[in-house]
Write a protein that holds these residues in place. Structure first.
Motif, mmCIF file in Angstrom:
data_model
loop_
_atom_site.group_PDB
_atom_site.id
_atom_site.type_symbol
_atom_site.label_atom_id
_atom_site.label_comp_id
_atom_site.label_asym_id
_atom_site.label_seq_id
_atom_site.Cartn_x
_atom_site.Cartn_y
_atom_site.Cartn_z
ATOM 1 N N HIS A 289 -6.216 41.778 -17.669
ATOM 2 C CA HIS A 289 -5.348 41.153 -19.001
ATOM 3 C C HIS A 289 -6.334 40.975 -20.032
ATOM 4 N N LEU A 290 -7.283 40.186 -20.037
ATOM 5 C CA LEU A 290 -8.142 39.878 -21.255
ATOM 6 C C LEU A 290 -9.864 39.770 -20.935
ATOM 7 N N ASP A 291 -9.969 40.868 -19.985
ATOM 8 C CA ASP A 291 -11.443 40.935 -19.548
ATOM 9 C C ASP A 291 -12.427 39.995 -19.347
ATOM 10 N N CYS A 292 -11.778 39.104 -18.638
ATOM 11 C CA CYS A 292 -12.750 38.184 -17.822
ATOM 12 C C CYS A 292 -13.205 38.526 -16.512
ATOM 13 N N VAL B 79 -13.575 38.460 -12.555
ATOM 14 C CA VAL B 79 -12.452 37.866 -11.374
ATOM 15 C C VAL B 79 -13.241 37.251 -10.558
ATOM 16 N N TRP C 185 -8.776 36.685 -7.812
ATOM 17 C CA TRP C 185 -8.382 35.260 -8.905
ATOM 18 C C TRP C 185 -9.034 35.375 -9.998
ATOM 19 N N ALA D 57 -9.635 33.188 -13.173
ATOM 20 C CA ALA D 57 -9.762 32.053 -13.645
ATOM 21 C C ALA D 57 -9.321 31.649 -15.287
ATOM 22 N N CYS D 58 -9.298 32.618 -15.892
ATOM 23 C CA CYS D 58 -9.080 32.660 -17.359
ATOM 24 C C CYS D 58 -7.565 32.335 -17.693
ATOM 25 N N HIS D 59 -6.443 32.959 -17.037
ATOM 26 C CA HIS D 59 -5.055 32.828 -17.296
ATOM 27 C C HIS D 59 -4.292 32.801 -15.933
ATOM 28 N N GLY E 234 1.046 36.139 -12.507
ATOM 29 C CA GLY E 234 0.279 36.188 -13.674
ATOM 30 C C GLY E 234 0.360 36.836 -14.786
ATOM 31 N N PRO E 235 -0.461 36.818 -15.775
ATOM 32 C CA PRO E 235 -0.406 37.911 -16.808
ATOM 33 C C PRO E 235 -1.094 39.313 -16.773
ATOM 34 N N PRO E 236 -1.856 39.621 -15.641
ATOM 35 C CA PRO E 236 -2.504 41.134 -15.588
ATOM 36 C C PRO E 236 -1.303 42.154 -15.532
ATOM 37 N N PRO E 237 -1.397 42.940 -16.698
ATOM 38 C CA PRO E 237 -0.554 44.120 -16.560
ATOM 39 C C PRO E 237 -0.608 45.308 -15.619
ATOM 40 N N ARG E 238 -1.946 45.397 -15.230
ATOM 41 C CA ARG E 238 -2.334 46.477 -14.339
ATOM 42 C C ARG E 238 -3.048 46.378 -13.271
#
Ligand code: HEM
Ligand code: FES
Lengths: 352, 141
Positions: free
Chosen positions: B85-88, B90, B100, B102-104, B117-121
């Motif tokens: 998603h945005l590089d956090c 996991v 999991w 934690a960011c989104h 959740g939001p992860p696209p890939r």
């Protein structure tokens, strides 16, 4: 006998015509009406910016930028340096209060319709000031190089990387490399202590010059006005003193935390969240599914948020093009709708 | 073209060229140089004793972090640790046996597949080789 004051004034007047400026200033006035209270919000922003410059320069005396030294130097400031904790807490709290007042100021001039012709450019420079203030907050937040800041910066900059075509290039430019590292920290530091202070000072100067040239909106219709010097200015000063006290109380009773040092090999901690002024956007991004119509959710987020930002920036122009009968209603709807929407999303982000 | 137009053209062109010759190096300067660090094909991450069932650790695999998980049944898994998603970064959640973010609130299963959740890939998978009690993470072809 001439007083020393008059003598000094005469001396300056002969050289710089200061009496002309004073004469001009004495005509400056502020409309008095129900919403007059909100006229103080802009001044509070200016005051807090001054406070940030002052405390920021003090922090610079001990802060050492670098992945191996930033965290350590901030810890040193808050644990060893006399009153270091106070200066750091004041800088951190004041940053938040400054953002708050920029929002209050912005929504109040919007709802008072003070952005209308001839003040379109004052509005546009004001929007630039909001952007610069938020950039100050975002770049400063990384400087202690702690865990929360590290992930906030990773996520915040990764969003820039989602921009079609230019994304990867922009990402590398902002981060100073592929990842958030000491190189990112150096860039943000330069931005925070050199580029942004210069840009913000310049923009504030232009913004205030426009206000001086045009005077306050609604001065003609207002039932009463108040002279700026000394009546309004003294009231300003009292409020600044109150704000300074509020910040001091917050800084003493709720000193700013430092947390754990950033570690590129540690998982993001549970419950991680950005600063409150990014919560609304954060909550919005969290709600988007991975893909909508094959396009990644983030891209939609970027499109919608930037679209809203551009509409807000251009408010004086589209509002002027509306039919007269709709103008006031549209301002009310957009202004209050914006406040309610932002507040609801922020609260939701905070609670979830 | 008259004389005035000619001079304006030369001056304007000169000014533009002058500006470009200053802007170009500045822009290039601001883009950091390429990192010439070859990513390894495999890394050793320790012995099986370092990984009790239901635990995880994060290692540096070249430039990217990799999470090595030992699930509750004792099986090993290795995945890129950066959320798609945005590089956090996991984490392994042993209670639910999932990965999991934690960011989104993004979730993946232990094969790296994005499940909610939001992860696209999905997360990229790595192979885990256990020889004797030595554990190694190997890039899959
Ligand atoms: C000329 C003006 C400024 C200078 C020289 C300056 C300097 C600094 C320095 C050296 C730090 C690192 C020390 C630390 O983290 O405690 C810092 C942190 C920070 N600054 Fe500024 N600053 C300025 C203006 C501002 C403004 C206008 C804002 C916000 C609107 C702001 C927001 C922040 C924040 C949020 C931090 C992080 C505080 C923390 O967690 O410790 N700064 N600043
Ligand atoms: S960064 Fe992992 S869910 Fe958003």
């Amino acid at each position: 006998m001439k007083t020393l004051y008059d003598a000094g004034l005469d001396w300056l007047d002969e050289r710089l015509q200061v009496r002309k400026a004073m004469e001009w200033a004495s005509h400056k006035s502020v409309p008095v009406h129900q919403g007059s209270f909100f006229y103080y919000a802009g001044g509070v922003c200016l005051f807090i910016f001054g406070l940030q410059v002052f405390t920021g320069i003090l922090l610079l005396m001990y802060y050492r930028v670098g992945a191996d030294s930033s965290y350590e130097s901030v810890r040193y400031i808050s644990s060893k340096v006399a009153y270091g904790w106070l200066i750091r807490s004041v800088h951190s709290w004041a940053a938040n209060i400054m953002v708050l007042f920029v929002f209050i100021h912005m929504f109040s001039v919007f709802l008072m319709k003070a952005f209308r012709k001839p003040r379109e450019l004052t509005w546009v420079t004001g929007c630039a000031l909001l952007g610069l203030t938020m950039a100050f907050g975002f770049s400063g937040y990384l400087l202690p190089w702690n865990e929360l800041a590290f992930f906030a910066t990773k996520v915040g900059t990764d969003i820039i990387g989602q921009v079609p075509a230019a994304g990867p290039w922009l990402l590398k430019f902002v981060r100073g490399g592929e990842e958030v590292t000491g190189a990112t920290l150096s860039r943000f530091f330069g931005l925070h202590v050199a580029v942004l202070p210069a840009l913000l000072s310049l923009t504030v100067g232009i913004h205030l010059a426009f206000v001086q040239i045009q005077g306050m909106a609604h001065e003609k219709e207002a039932p009463k006005t108040m002279p700026f010097f000394p009546n309004f200015f003294l009231r300003d000063a009292v409020l600044w003193l109150l704000v300074l006290n509020a910040i001091a109380i917050l800084a003493v009773f709720f000193p700013w935390e430092l947390g754990r040092k950033a570690d590129a090999l540690a998982s993001a901690p549970a419950g991680i969240k950005p600063e409150w002024y990014f919560l609304a956007q954060y909550q919005f991004l969290k709600l988007l599914p991975a893909r909508i119509l094959l396009i990644p959710g983030e891209l939609w987020g970027i499109i919608v948020l930037n679209g809203a930002g551009v509409l807000w920036l251009l408010a004086p122009f589209w509002e002027a093009a509306l039919p007269d009968s709709m103008k006031d209603g549209a301002v009310k709807l957009v202004g209050w709708g914006g406040i309610a929407g932002l507040a609801a999303m922020t609260l939701w982000g905070h609670l979830s | 073209m008259n004389r005035r137009q000619f001079i304006n053209l030369i001056l304007g062109g000169g000014a533009l060229g002058c500006l470009a010759s200053a802007v170009y190096p500045v822009l290039r300067y601001m883009m950091p140089p390429e990192q010439v660090e070859a990513d390894p094909d495999s890394i050793k991450v320790g012995s099986t004793k370092d990984f009790p069932a239901g635990s995880s650790k994060i290692f540096k695999f070249g430039r990217k972090p990799v999470i090595v998980i030992r699930d509750l049944k004792g099986g090993f898994h290795a995945l890129t640790a950066t959320c798609t998603h945005l590089d956090c970064i996991v984490q392994y959640q042993k209670e639910n046996d999932i990965v999991w973010c934690a960011c989104h609130n993004g979730k993946y299963d232990l094969s790296g597949k994005n499940v909610s959740g939001p992860p696209p890939r999905p997360l990229d998978r790595f192979e885990v080789k256990v020889s004797g009690d030595e554990v190694a993470v190997v890039r899959t072809a």
